[in-house]
Structures are given as structure tokens and as C-alpha cells.
Design an enzyme around this catalytic site. Structure first.
Site, PDB file in Angstrom:
ATOM      1  N   CYS A  74      22.095  56.016  70.471  1.00 29.28           N
ATOM      2  CA  CYS A  74      22.699  57.291  70.895  1.00 29.28           C
ATOM      3  C   CYS A  74      21.766  58.027  71.862  1.00 29.28           C
ATOM      4  CB  CYS A  74      22.967  58.125  69.639  1.00 29.28           C
ATOM      5  SG  CYS A  74      23.298  59.868  69.918  1.00 29.28           S
ATOM      6  N   CYS A  77      20.909  61.573  70.879  1.00 34.31           N
ATOM      7  CA  CYS A  77      19.990  61.569  69.725  1.00 34.31           C
ATOM      8  C   CYS A  77      18.545  61.425  70.201  1.00 34.31           C
ATOM      9  CB  CYS A  77      20.325  60.429  68.770  1.00 34.31           C
ATOM     10  SG  CYS A  77      21.974  60.514  68.040  1.00 34.31           S
TER      11      CYS A  77
END
Length: 184
Positions: A74, A77
Site C-alpha cells: 500500500c 501506508c
């Protein structure tokens, strides 16, 4: 007659679009309403990635808890990780920080944490059961649980330091810091 029909259709479509835009303005796109706000946080017991120890919500009762769902694949993230790392170091005495690996492998998560560091426990969520219980739609998502075990908020997307600090203050009952006054 046909021209009026097109004009009325255009006016109706324009009004509908204006209503949609009006309702969307002024809202925080990261403040996502969800059914668990104000309700007890779903119980969990997961294994810590680094130590293998079992971590459960029941063991954390009486302390505010910040839970971040993330994955190594991600991009947002990766951007958010330094903020959470800072938050855990800055507010770790006031709240428990937990990362929950979402739909990723242990090897990938370990590699990510070796590259980016980890100042708080990371939990493995096999088969995404905890994520389903919490209603996670994607990553990153961060949940804020008060000392009584009640979910007080959810942040969707990468969290910034100011929002994280504000949410911790809300969880701990601390008054927000007064803005610094300008000196002349």
C-alpha cells in the site's frame, strides 16, 4: 415542445448536480461515518509479528488504543508509516499503538518493517477476520478506541501528525494545546 423538454431536463440535471455538490462541501473526506462509532470495539486476539505473543483487546482494557490497518503493498501506508512511528514514540505512554497487517504475507510485512522501522507491535490478521469485524474497506485505516473499549473514531487514508495528535488528546481527555500567540 421538444426544445422545452430538453431545457427542463438540463435544468433538472443542473439542480441535482448542485445539490450533490452542496452536500459534499464542508465535509472532511477522511471522516467516514460507520456503524461502529460509539459502540464497543470488536474483540480480537492476534499474534504479534515480531514476538509471536498473543495480543488481545481484553488485555488492553483501561488504556486508549490506536489500531492501524496497513499492508506493505500500500503506497499511502508507506507515506503514513513515519507519522504512526512518531505518534507511538510521542504518545506511547498515553495510548497503545497497534499495527494490523491487512491481506499481506508475513515475509512482506517483515521486509517493510526492516526497511521502515517499527516502534509499536504489529499483528497478523490471518484470513482478515479482525478487518471484517472492524469494517475495514481498504488501507490505511486507523481506529481510535477509548479506555472503556468504545470506538470513538476512524480515519480513512494516511493520517497526518496534527490529526493523530488531536485524536490522541480526544481519547485521553486532554484539552487541545492553545495556539501560540503572535509576538510583536
Amino acid at each position: 415542445m421538444g426544445r422545452w423538454r430538453y431545457t427542463l431536463g438540463f435544468v433538472a440535471l443542473s439542480v441535482a448536480l448542485l445539490v450533490v455538490l452542496y452536500k459534499g462541501f464542508g465535509r472532511d473526506p477522511h471522516e467516514v461515518p460507520f456503524m461502529l462509532k460509539g459502540k464497543p470495539a470488536p474483540a480480537f486476539a492476534l499474534r504479534a509479528l515480531d514476538s509471536g505473543e498473543r495480543v488481545s483487546l481484553a488485555d488492553l482494557k483501561g488504556r486508549p488504543v490506536v489500531i492501524n490497518f496497513w499492508a506493505s503493498w500500500c503506497g499511502p501506508c508507506q507515506m503514513e508509516h513515519p507519522v504512526l512511528d512518531w505518534g507511538a514514540r510521542e504518545f506511547g505512554s498515553k495510548a497503545v499503538f497497534l499495527g494490523v497487517v491487512f491481506e499481506d504475507t508475513e515475509d512482506n510485512a517483515r521486509g517493510f518493517l526492516q526497511r521502515h522501522g517499527a516502534s509499536f507491535p504489529q499483528l497478523m490478521d490471518p484470513r482478515s477476520r479482525m478487518a471484517v469485524d472492524y469494517g475495514v474497506a481498504g488501507v490505511p485505516e486507523t481506529y481510535f478506541i477509548d479506555p472503556s473499549g468504545i470506538i470513538r473514531g476512524k480515519h480513512v487514508g494516511p493520517i497526518d501528525p496534527q490529526t493523530l495528535a488531536l485524536r490522541i488528546r480526544e481519547l485521553t481527555g486532554e484539552a487541545p494545546a492553545a495556539p501560540a500567540e503572535a509576538t510583536r
